[in-house]
Design a protein around this motif. Structure first.
Motif, PDB file in Angstrom:
ATOM      1  N   CYS A   1       0.828  -1.162  -0.398  1.00  0.00           N
ATOM      2  CA  CYS A   1      -0.255   0.002   0.260  1.00  0.00           C
ATOM      3  C   CYS A   1       0.734   1.211  -0.066  1.00  0.00           C
ATOM      4  O   CYS A   1       2.397   1.389   0.279  1.00  0.00           O
ATOM      5  N   LEU A   2       0.421   2.601  -0.389  1.00  0.00           N
ATOM      6  CA  LEU A   2       1.095   3.185  -0.053  1.00  0.00           C
ATOM      7  C   LEU A   2       0.379   4.618   1.260  1.00  0.00           C
ATOM      8  O   LEU A   2      -1.073   3.990   1.590  1.00  0.00           O
ATOM      9  N   ALA A   3       1.132   4.329   2.060  1.00  0.00           N
ATOM     10  CA  ALA A   3       0.947   5.014   3.729  1.00  0.00           C
ATOM     11  C   ALA A   3       0.668   6.170   3.189  1.00  0.00           C
ATOM     12  O   ALA A   3       1.333   7.411   2.598  1.00  0.00           O
TER      13      ALA A   3
ATOM     14  N   ILE B   1      -5.175  -4.825   6.444  1.00  0.00           N
ATOM     15  CA  ILE B   1      -7.082  -5.099   6.493  1.00  0.00           C
ATOM     16  C   ILE B   1      -7.154  -4.135   5.590  1.00  0.00           C
ATOM     17  O   ILE B   1      -7.610  -3.058   6.115  1.00  0.00           O
ATOM     18  N   ARG B   2      -8.562  -4.852   5.510  1.00  0.00           N
ATOM     19  CA  ARG B   2      -9.783  -4.102   5.284  1.00  0.00           C
ATOM     20  C   ARG B   2     -10.577  -3.418   5.766  1.00  0.00           C
ATOM     21  O   ARG B   2     -11.012  -4.012   7.662  1.00  0.00           O
TER      22      ARG B   2
ATOM     23  N   ALA C   1      -4.145   3.919   4.829  1.00  0.00           N
ATOM     24  CA  ALA C   1      -2.672   3.752   3.513  1.00  0.00           C
ATOM     25  C   ALA C   1      -4.151   3.339   1.663  1.00  0.00           C
ATOM     26  O   ALA C   1      -5.540   3.583   2.031  1.00  0.00           O
ATOM     27  N   LEU C   2      -3.314   3.214   1.261  1.00  0.00           N
ATOM     28  CA  LEU C   2      -4.492   3.143  -0.217  1.00  0.00           C
ATOM     29  C   LEU C   2      -3.690   1.912  -0.545  1.00  0.00           C
ATOM     30  O   LEU C   2      -2.696   2.082  -0.907  1.00  0.00           O
ATOM     31  N   SER C   3      -4.868   0.816  -1.340  1.00  0.00           N
ATOM     32  CA  SER C   3      -3.903  -0.695  -1.500  1.00  0.00           C
ATOM     33  C   SER C   3      -3.664   0.388  -2.933  1.00  0.00           C
ATOM     34  O   SER C   3      -4.421   0.344  -3.613  1.00  0.00           O
TER      35      SER C   3
ATOM     36  N   SER D   1      -6.107  -2.816  -4.684  1.00  0.00           N
ATOM     37  CA  SER D   1      -7.586  -2.880  -4.821  1.00  0.00           C
ATOM     38  C   SER D   1      -8.206  -1.065  -5.245  1.00  0.00           C
ATOM     39  O   SER D   1      -9.331  -0.605  -5.353  1.00  0.00           O
ATOM     40  N   ARG D   2      -7.050  -0.309  -5.113  1.00  0.00           N
ATOM     41  CA  ARG D   2      -7.236   1.391  -5.330  1.00  0.00           C
ATOM     42  C   ARG D   2      -8.059   1.497  -3.769  1.00  0.00           C
ATOM     43  O   ARG D   2      -8.967   2.744  -4.629  1.00  0.00           O
TER      44      ARG D   2
END
Length: 510
Positions: A219-221, A260-261, A237-239, A242-243
């Motif tokens: 992910c981008l933290a 974690i979703r 964060a951004l996965s 899945s974006r």
């Protein structure tokens, strides 16, 4: 024979571990064996932190200006005070000086864990951070940490940090994780051909170690403060896959990343970005700002708890707390303290909400007397004086206390084209809207100020205002005041929740 020699070591450890951190720091010069126990014994530090982490007086809030224009580097510590019956009576604030000086005069909080703040000397828009500062305000010591930036174009790099307990070092030493993401110009993403560079700093070994390239960062933290729970550091964060917004974690024992979703349908589409991971009673939690219903102006603060770590279906909405200030434009979740105090930033005003007794207070970043806005465990609202706002500067107001009465500070104008004025309204009879009375109308001496922020009224009736980063002091009894000079850049503060701890990062300042 020395008395301490007659007492078993186990009993000494049990007695000293029950004392607050401030008292233990004073004992460092009393006895060499006690000093060794307090400073060098990891088991003692862990026991002391465990015994005091939920104490009201051991948990506090710290607000740190991002920049200082003078030699004095003061920040404010706010904590709740107990009365003689052991009940919480009021809020107490004190100023402490940051013990180190950065070359840039910037002071930015990156993250914190167990009472230790990780800071940098870089501005908020700086991509690469080379020097870090670990600071424990409880024992007044700090440690500077240097790091090396990998070769390459720094214009395409961004740095993220996290801090937590190193489970490879018996759960008593801290570590810092540093992630450098590379922007791929051709792909238009930070998940391009060049993978993130990751390394870990151990406080135990006082050194950095590279994490193997095979370890995937999914992910981008975000650059917001992290939460440490269940042996892992957690980021908003951004996965990459899945974006979607997720929580990214780094397991400090296994040295691996994961995601974690979040709870299904937890976000409001309008204010969906106002959320952050935190910890509640030892469980991973998420604070989410949403609205009561889609067309409503009223916002609500939801707190979701993950009852079984890593199991998405175990997310449960535990609290839904209405935000009583309807005109609030900016709501920033600050976190939950270890003694279950929720903290929110509402347009620069601090909401402090006790999740156990379901009571809340509005108080300021500078330790102004708190105003209890909850009665009988239910929220209520008090209407403001009629025609008290200037439509051009209506957001510049705040609740405070004057001589034991509810009061309101409002920045307005005498007429639309004139200079600004500071009005102080007093509610003579609590809860009775008709009893609002304008007590003071104080001209603001500087005509060309762009940013005017009321800071509050002290208990000895001193009005404080922020005028473009300059502090205006005004004695309401003597009706005189003056400019005290710059104390920080306008509206630019970092806020964090801390707990007293014995992490000694360097020589203790007596």
């Amino acid at each position: 024979m020395v008395l301490s020699a007659l007492i078993p070591d186990e009993l000494i450890m049990d007695i000293l571990s029950r004392l607050p951190v401030q008292s233990l720091v004073k004992f460092l010069c009393v006895n060499k064996s006690w000093r060794s126990l307090i400073t060098d014994d990891p088991a003692f530090k862990a026991l002391n932190f465990h015994l005091h982490s939920s104490d009201t007086n051991s948990n506090y809030l710290i607000t740190i200006p991002n920049e200082f224009s003078s030699e004095t580097r003061l920040c404010t510590v706010i904590f709740r005070n107990n009365n003689n019956n052991g009940e919480v009576s009021n809020f107490v604030a004190k100023e402490i000086e940051i013990p180190f000086r950065t070359p840039t005069h910037f002071y930015r909080v990156l993250c914190s864990c167990n009472g230790v703040v990780c800071m940098s000397g870089c501005g908020i828009y700086t991509n690469i951070i080379d020097s870090l500062y670990l600071w424990n305000p409880s024992v007044r010591n700090f440690k500077m940490i240097g790091s090396c930036t990998p070769p390459g174009d720094t214009n395409i790099m961004i740095t993220r940090h996290g801090i937590g307990v190193d489970h490879r070092d018996h759960d008593v030493f801290l570590l810092i994780i540093r992630i450098i993401f590379y922007y791929d110009v051709y792909e238009g993403t930070y998940n391009g051909e060049k993978k993130p560079y990751t390394e870990v700093y151990s406080l135990n070994t006082n050194s950095w170690s590279r994490i193997h390239e095979s370890v995937v960062v999914p992910c981008l933290a975000s650059d917001q403060p992290t939460a440490f729970v269940n042996g892992a550091i957690h980021w908003k964060a951004l996965s990459f896959s899945s974006r979607r917004c997720v929580i990214m974690y780094f397991n400090t024992s296994e040295r691996v990343f994961g995601e974690i979703r979040l709870p299904v349908n937890a976000f409001d589409s309008i204010v969906g970005n106002q959320w952050r991971p935190t910890v509640f009673k030892g469980l991973l939690a998420v604070i989410v700002i949403s609205r009561v219903f889609p067309a409503s102006r009223k916002k609500i603060c939801d707190i979701w708890i993950m009852n079984e770590y890593g199991v998405v279906k175990s997310w449960t909405k535990r609290f839904a707390i209405p935000i009583t200030l309807e005109d609030t434009l900016f709501v920033r979740p600050l976190g939950i303290t270890k003694n279950d105090q929720l903290l929110l930033d509402l347009d620069g005003k601090l909401l402090w909400y006790d999740l156990d007794c379901q009571q809340g207070w509005i108080l300021g970043f500078h330790g102004v007397q708190a105003v209890n806005i909850i009665g009988s465990r239910e929220f209520g609202e008090i209407r403001l004086p009629v025609n008290c706002f200037d439509h051009m500067v209506r957001l510049h107001w705040r609740v405070t206390v004057f001589k034991g009465l509810l009061a309101l500070i409002v920045i307005s104008r005498i007429h639309p084209a004139s200079r600004k004025i500071c009005d102080i309204w007093i509610m003579k009879e609590y809860g009775v809207v008709e009893s609002w009375t304008k007590r003071f109308a104080i001209p603001i001496p500087l005509e060309d100020t762009l940013f005017d922020r009321p800071l509050g009224i002290t208990k000895n009736d001193q009005l404080l205002q922020d005028l473009d980063g300059m502090l205006l002091w005004y004695d309401l009894d003597g009706e005189q005041g003056g400019i005290l000079g710059f104390y920080g850049v306008q509206g630019s503060f970092d806020v964090d929740t801390l707990t007293d701890s014995l992490y000694l990062l360097g020589p203790t300042r007596e």
